[in-house]
Design a protein around this motif. Structure first.
Motif: not given
Length: 175
Positions: A110-118
């Motif tokens: 989730n940490q990587r997914i959130l970063r990419d999305w933001l």
């Protein structure tokens, strides 16, 4: 109570690169190391703490390199239950957090997914920044912890990001 949120500082990218190089030198491991967390998002207000995502082969590999990390000033920390986390502090102030993800969990972290999305959705950067400021205020008034107060916004953003990747929703709060 969390440290003050600061305006985005481009120097955070250099700080990440330096910490990642140190970890590689300390462990001699061939790990993928990425900058995550709010300091990795241009324009995001953040605590000046550098978060790293480190891809490890398996937990045995983490344990093998644990003594070298500890000798370099890292310590196990955090109440995170889903993966190992190490913290580095200077004079009692947290300066970096390293999250270790086994290879099979890397793409769904989730940490990587959130970063990419933001990085791709500036409106959500603004929304999350506001949620973080509100969370600091709620924590200061004793109404909530900082992490608990910002979790609903994180959950909503990560849910959308996971759906866009064809992944199911999972709880983001893992403490």
């Amino acid at each position: 109570m969390p440290r003050m949120l600061l305006t985005y500082d481009p120097a955070w990218a250099d700080q990440f690169a330096s910490i990642a190089a140190e970890i590689r030198g300390q462990t001699d491991a061939d790990w993928v190391i990425e900058h995550i967390g709010s300091t990795a998002i241009p324009g995001m207000r953040a605590k000046p703490v550098i978060d790293l995502a480190i891809r490890i082969r398996d937990l045995e590999e983490f344990e093998t390199h644990l003594p070298a990390l500890e000798a370099a000033g890292w310590r196990r920390g955090s109440a995170v239950r889903t993966h190992p986390v190490m913290i580095r502090e200077a004079d009692g102030i947290r300066s970096a957090i390293a999250h270790f993800f086994v290879a099979g969990e890397w793409d769904a972290a989730n940490q990587r997914i959130l970063r990419d999305w933001l990085r791709a959705h500036p409106d959500d950067v603004e929304r999350y920044s506001h949620a973080k400021c509100d969370a600091v205020a709620a924590a200061a008034r004793g109404r909530s912890t900082y992490n608990a107060a910002k979790t609903p916004v994180i959950q909503e953003i990560v849910d959308r990001a996971r759906i866009a990747r064809g992944l199911p929703s999972v709880p983001v709060y893992d403490k």
